[in-house]
Enzyme design. Structure first.
Site, PDB file in Angstrom:
ATOM      1  N   ASP A 241       0.872  -1.157   0.000  1.00 34.91           N
ATOM      2  CA  ASP A 241       0.000   0.000   0.000  1.00 34.91           C
ATOM      3  C   ASP A 241       0.921   1.221   0.000  1.00 34.91           C
ATOM      4  O   ASP A 241       2.112   1.110   0.296  1.00 34.91           O
ATOM      5  CB  ASP A 241      -0.883  -0.020   1.250  1.00 34.91           C
ATOM      6  CG  ASP A 241      -1.731   1.225   1.371  1.00 34.91           C
ATOM      7  OD1 ASP A 241      -2.473   1.538   0.425  1.00 34.91           O
ATOM      8  OD2 ASP A 241      -1.637   1.906   2.413  1.00 34.91           O
TER       9      ASP A 241
ATOM     10  N   ASP B 124      -0.024   5.223   0.837  1.00 34.14           N
ATOM     11  CA  ASP B 124      -0.176   6.238   1.875  1.00 34.14           C
ATOM     12  C   ASP B 124      -0.256   5.567   3.243  1.00 34.14           C
ATOM     13  O   ASP B 124      -1.160   4.780   3.506  1.00 34.14           O
ATOM     14  CB  ASP B 124      -1.440   7.071   1.620  1.00 34.14           C
ATOM     15  CG  ASP B 124      -1.261   8.526   2.002  1.00 34.14           C
ATOM     16  OD1 ASP B 124      -0.304   8.831   2.735  1.00 34.14           O
ATOM     17  OD2 ASP B 124      -2.066   9.358   1.562  1.00 34.14           O
TER      18      ASP B 124
ATOM     19  N   ASP C 179      -1.158  -0.579   6.122  1.00 35.71           N
ATOM     20  CA  ASP C 179      -1.315   0.078   7.422  1.00 35.71           C
ATOM     21  C   ASP C 179      -2.758   0.090   7.894  1.00 35.71           C
ATOM     22  O   ASP C 179      -3.026   0.547   9.002  1.00 35.71           O
ATOM     23  CB  ASP C 179      -0.798   1.525   7.351  1.00 35.71           C
ATOM     24  CG  ASP C 179      -1.702   2.409   6.498  1.00 35.71           C
ATOM     25  OD1 ASP C 179      -1.947   2.045   5.324  1.00 35.71           O
ATOM     26  OD2 ASP C 179      -2.163   3.456   6.989  1.00 35.71           O
TER      27      ASP C 179
END
Length: 341
Positions: free
Chosen positions: A19, A21, A218
């Site tokens: 991922d 961001d 995250d």
């Protein structure tokens, strides 16, 4: 038996899917250690891909952004929900069909690239509405989308992330804007393309040649759940939206295979842990005492986390946690956990 990974985590996989961001960068700055981690993977000849729900940039723009930060990336390594949404509509609609766009210019560009015609008004009788994140999205666009969907247009959401990370904390994401239309229309989108749907990760795994794939994210509700739906192992890093309190409260479909504080966990066996681990091992023990979890012991803090996961995930609801001893208190503090009174 240790709850750790035993050997370098990355050695068990042929492809690592990141991922962006909250994992590689935060807004416009690389997260500490991310540039070095990706460079190390490339130096070892390992396959890398990037999967993002952000529909405000094209794949080529994302690759340029990463390269500008010092992270080597090619457009073909980047999978965005905007491009995936455009491809889905291309396969469903006649060539040149009109699509009302709620979102950024990148989403319009992806539609043009597959031969569809982006429009802005419901009066243009679009065959579909595609909704993605855009910082300038406002009431007027949402109103046009509402009218078009009520008139029979297919409603596609690029993703439903409720928030996106920022230097000032979580901000409203596309999922929050989708919720506006969901409330107005009293229905869900016809299709959600991005994570936690498995399509982005499945596409990345196919491009990777079919070897073992590790997803690094995250967010439990997008990255980790999406990886599980795609049948892939996952690593939760604590550099973005979700932290340890979220992890301990995670529902089964949102529980990662491994946890690390940051991307060092890919290479350092001591910096990653498999979860859940034993409730009583590696110097730590967790005991459920009338609904309060007691953490006792000493040792590597990640092993304490693995033990907490083991007991918290078997409890009917997230319990309060009480440290027994200074090492347990320090471990809890490092994970942002509040001690029970």
């Amino acid at each position: 038996m240790s709850a750790g990974v035993g050997e370098r985590l990355v050695d068990g996989y042929t492809l690592v899917v990141f991922d962006l961001d909250g994992v590689i960068y935060l807004i416009d700055r690389p997260i500490p250690g991310a540039v070095e981690a990706v460079a190390r993977l490339h130096a070892e000849g390992r396959a890398v891909a990037y999967a993002t729900n952000n529909a405000s940039r094209r794949s080529s723009e994302v690759a340029d952004l990463l390269t500008g930060m010092g992270v080597s990336a090619l457009p073909e390594e980047v999978l965005t929900s905007a491009a995936a949404s455009a491809e889905l509509l291309r396969d469903r609609l006649p060539a040149g069909a009109s699509v009302l766009v709620v979102g950024a210019e990148a989403l319009r560009a992806e539609l043009r690239a597959v031969g569809l015609t982006p429009v802005t008004q419901a009066d243009e009788k679009p065959a579909a509405v595609v909704q993605g994140y855009g910082p300038q999205v406002g009431w007027a666009e949402l109103a046009e989308a509402s009218i078009a969907v009520r008139a029979g247009a297919i409603w596609i959401a690029t993703n439903t992330d409720r928030t996106l990370p920022s230097g000032r904390g979580p901000l409203p994401g596309n999922g929050s804007l989708v919720a506006v239309l969901r409330t107005a229309l009293e229905r869900d989108p016809d299709v959600v393309v991005g994570k936690p749907e498995p399509a982005l990760f499945e596409t990345a795994a196919r491009r990777g040649g079919g070897g073992r794939t590790l997803v690094v994210g995250d967010r439990l509700d997008t990255d980790i759940e999406g990886a599980r739906r795609a049948g892939l192992d996952s690593l939760l890093v604590l550099t973005g939206v979700h932290g340890v309190p979220d992890l301990l409260a995670a529902e089964p479909q949102r529980r990662p295979t491994y946890v690390a504080r940051d991307l060092a966990g890919l290479f350092d066996p001591a910096a990653a842990v498999r979860v859940p681990g034993p409730a009583d091992a590696d110097g730590w023990s967790v005991t459920d005492r009338d609904g309060t979890l007691e953490l006792a012991g000493t040792g590597r803090q990640l092993d304490a986390l693995a033990a907490l996961c083991a007991v918290a995930w078997s409890a009917p609801a997230l319990s309060k946690i009480r440290p027994v001893g200074p090492d347990a208190a320090r471990a809890m503090e490092s994970f942002g956990l509040t001690a029970a009174e």
